[in-house]
Design a protein around this motif. Structure first.
Motif, PDB file in Angstrom:
ATOM      1  N   LEU A 169      30.270  31.766  35.451  1.00  0.00           N
ATOM      2  CA  LEU A 169      31.564  31.427  34.874  1.00  0.00           C
ATOM      3  C   LEU A 169      31.837  32.213  33.596  1.00  0.00           C
ATOM      4  N   ARG A 170      30.787  32.515  32.824  1.00  0.00           N
ATOM      5  CA  ARG A 170      30.909  33.325  31.607  1.00  0.00           C
ATOM      6  C   ARG A 170      29.561  33.964  31.336  1.00  0.00           C
ATOM      7  N   PRO A 171      29.234  35.068  32.052  1.00  0.00           N
ATOM      8  CA  PRO A 171      27.941  35.717  31.819  1.00  0.00           C
ATOM      9  C   PRO A 171      27.861  36.289  30.406  1.00  0.00           C
ATOM     10  N   PRO A 172      26.655  36.395  29.850  1.00  0.00           N
ATOM     11  CA  PRO A 172      26.540  36.898  28.483  1.00  0.00           C
ATOM     12  C   PRO A 172      27.002  38.352  28.385  1.00  0.00           C
ATOM     13  N   GLU A 173      27.756  38.618  27.347  1.00  0.00           N
ATOM     14  CA  GLU A 173      28.246  39.994  27.169  1.00  0.00           C
ATOM     15  C   GLU A 173      27.352  40.726  26.171  1.00  0.00           C
ATOM     16  N   PRO A 174      27.244  42.052  26.277  1.00  0.00           N
ATOM     17  CA  PRO A 174      26.240  42.787  25.519  1.00  0.00           C
ATOM     18  C   PRO A 174      26.578  43.073  24.050  1.00  0.00           C
ATOM     19  N   TYR A 175      27.816  42.833  23.600  1.00  0.00           N
ATOM     20  CA  TYR A 175      28.173  43.202  22.240  1.00  0.00           C
ATOM     21  C   TYR A 175      27.906  42.087  21.237  1.00  0.00           C
ATOM     22  N   LYS A 176      28.384  40.890  21.509  1.00  0.00           N
ATOM     23  CA  LYS A 176      28.138  39.771  20.599  1.00  0.00           C
ATOM     24  C   LYS A 176      27.134  38.777  21.172  1.00  0.00           C
ATOM     25  N   GLY A 177      26.844  38.880  22.460  1.00  0.00           N
ATOM     26  CA  GLY A 177      25.892  37.985  23.092  1.00  0.00           C
ATOM     27  C   GLY A 177      26.492  36.647  23.494  1.00  0.00           C
ATOM     28  N   LYS A 178      27.829  36.553  23.476  1.00  0.00           N
ATOM     29  CA  LYS A 178      28.477  35.302  23.845  1.00  0.00           C
ATOM     30  C   LYS A 178      28.420  35.095  25.353  1.00  0.00           C
ATOM     31  N   GLY A 179      28.315  33.833  25.766  1.00  0.00           N
ATOM     32  CA  GLY A 179      28.319  33.519  27.187  1.00  0.00           C
ATOM     33  C   GLY A 179      27.264  32.484  27.532  1.00  0.00           C
ATOM     34  N   VAL A 180      27.041  32.308  28.822  1.00  0.00           N
ATOM     35  CA  VAL A 180      26.051  31.352  29.316  1.00  0.00           C
ATOM     36  C   VAL A 180      24.846  32.135  29.796  1.00  0.00           C
ATOM     37  N   LYS A 181      23.670  31.802  29.277  1.00  0.00           N
ATOM     38  CA  LYS A 181      22.450  32.501  29.673  1.00  0.00           C
ATOM     39  C   LYS A 181      21.344  31.498  29.935  1.00  0.00           C
ATOM     40  N   TYR A 182      20.353  31.937  30.716  1.00  0.00           N
ATOM     41  CA  TYR A 182      19.177  31.111  30.943  1.00  0.00           C
ATOM     42  C   TYR A 182      18.363  31.051  29.653  1.00  0.00           C
ATOM     43  N   THR A 183      17.703  29.929  29.392  1.00  0.00           N
ATOM     44  CA  THR A 183      16.847  29.821  28.222  1.00  0.00           C
ATOM     45  C   THR A 183      15.697  30.806  28.380  1.00  0.00           C
ATOM     46  N   GLY A 184      15.475  31.616  27.381  1.00  0.00           N
ATOM     47  CA  GLY A 184      14.417  32.619  27.450  1.00  0.00           C
ATOM     48  C   GLY A 184      14.887  33.962  27.980  1.00  0.00           C
ATOM     49  N   GLU A 185      16.102  34.048  28.499  1.00  0.00           N
ATOM     50  CA  GLU A 185      16.630  35.318  29.008  1.00  0.00           C
ATOM     51  C   GLU A 185      16.962  36.224  27.829  1.00  0.00           C
ATOM     52  N   ARG A 186      16.586  37.492  27.942  1.00  0.00           N
ATOM     53  CA  ARG A 186      16.906  38.448  26.886  1.00  0.00           C
ATOM     54  C   ARG A 186      18.151  39.214  27.279  1.00  0.00           C
ATOM     55  N   ILE A 187      19.091  39.269  26.373  1.00  0.00           N
ATOM     56  CA  ILE A 187      20.332  39.999  26.618  1.00  0.00           C
ATOM     57  C   ILE A 187      20.203  41.362  25.980  1.00  0.00           C
ATOM     58  N   ARG A 188      20.437  42.394  26.764  1.00  0.00           N
ATOM     59  CA  ARG A 188      20.408  43.754  26.205  1.00  0.00           C
ATOM     60  C   ARG A 188      21.650  43.957  25.370  1.00  0.00           C
ATOM     61  N   ARG A 189      21.447  44.172  24.103  1.00  0.00           N
ATOM     62  CA  ARG A 189      22.562  44.310  23.190  1.00  0.00           C
ATOM     63  C   ARG A 189      22.946  45.769  23.041  1.00  0.00           C
ATOM     64  N   LYS A 190      24.254  46.006  22.857  1.00  0.00           N
ATOM     65  CA  LYS A 190      24.763  47.359  22.651  1.00  0.00           C
ATOM     66  C   LYS A 190      25.353  47.441  21.247  1.00  0.00           C
ATOM     67  N   ALA A 191      25.324  48.611  20.683  1.00  0.00           N
ATOM     68  CA  ALA A 191      25.964  48.832  19.398  1.00  0.00           C
ATOM     69  C   ALA A 191      27.454  48.982  19.632  1.00  0.00           C
ATOM     70  N   GLY A 192      28.250  48.409  18.754  1.00  0.00           N
ATOM     71  CA  GLY A 192      29.695  48.526  18.893  1.00  0.00           C
ATOM     72  C   GLY A 192      30.158  49.883  18.358  1.00  0.00           C
ATOM     73  N   LYS A 193      31.468  50.046  18.276  1.00  0.00           N
ATOM     74  CA  LYS A 193      32.009  51.292  17.747  1.00  0.00           C
ATOM     75  C   LYS A 193      31.687  51.397  16.265  1.00  0.00           C
ATOM     76  N   THR A 194      31.436  52.581  15.815  1.00  0.00           N
ATOM     77  CA  THR A 194      31.209  52.783  14.387  1.00  0.00           C
ATOM     78  C   THR A 194      32.506  53.196  13.732  1.00  0.00           C
ATOM     79  N   GLY A 195      32.808  52.564  12.595  1.00  0.00           N
ATOM     80  CA  GLY A 195      34.046  52.889  11.880  1.00  0.00           C
ATOM     81  C   GLY A 195      33.880  54.196  11.118  1.00  0.00           C
ATOM     82  N   ALA A 196      34.949  54.959  11.031  1.00  0.00           N
ATOM     83  CA  ALA A 196      34.886  56.239  10.333  1.00  0.00           C
ATOM     84  C   ALA A 196      35.329  56.121   8.911  1.00  0.00           C
TER      85      ALA A 196
END
Length: 178
Positions: free
Chosen positions: A151-178
């Motif tokens: 229904l709401r899988p975890p997203e890689p930028y902020k980590g928001k969503g529903v995840k299994y306990t103990g599941e590791r979310i691969r995080r991505k770096a967001g855009k860098t401001g200039a």
């Protein structure tokens, strides 16, 4: 010969097993489960232990041997101990509650999501954002947990969503401001 298929399935005193024409019924303190066996597979009950037997060494029978044994072992474990999965909801305002036989989730949409729970599945909302799904049928517990996560899988930028306990979310770096 299959290593897994050869292993015996020990039965506790709490479990009763009935084998009849192509089906096996297992009953214990946590519930009742049944399984239709493949016509070529046989299950024998000897001295409070179940033994899976295959008729030949061809590829289909070899593959069904371990599968049948594992499915029956999961049934026996399910009616004695049960299975459970835990889910975490991460996000502002994400929470869940149980109302009767329905799980009501607030996951950042404009409306609450209402999921009817199937028979044999129990859901406990421990804190507002921690959900425990339990039941005797391993497949059904996993299916309900996967449905809730989808229904709401975890997203890689902020980590928001529903995840299994103990599941590791691969995080991505967001855009860098200039």
């Amino acid at each position: 010969m299959s290593r897994i298929g050869r292993k015996l399935i020990p039965l506790s005193d709490q479990v009763t097993v009935e084998i009849s024409r192509g089906s096996i019924f297992v009953e214990g303190p946590k519930g009742k489960l049944s399984l239709r066996l493949h016509p070529s597979m046989a299950v024998k009950l000897e001295d409070r232990e179940l033994h899976c037997v295959r008729p030949s060494d061809n590829k289909l029978h070899r593959s069904l041997h371990g599968l049948t044994r594992t499915l029956i072992a999961n049934m026996v474990e399910g009616v004695t101990k049960g299975f459970e999965k835990k889910l975490e909801m991460i996000g502002v305002g994400y929470r869940g509650s149980v109302q009767g036989r329905n799980l009501v989730l607030m996951l950042g949409y404009s409306h609450p999501l209402v999921l009817p729970l199937p028979d044999g599945i129990n859901v406990i909302v421990e804190s507002q954002n921690l959900v425990t799904i339990s039941g005797a049928d391993k497949q059904q517990v996993g299916e309900v947990a996967a449905k809730i996560r989808s229904l709401r899988p975890p997203e890689p930028y902020k980590g928001k969503g529903v995840k299994y306990t103990g599941e590791r979310i691969r995080r991505k770096a967001g855009k860098t401001g200039a």
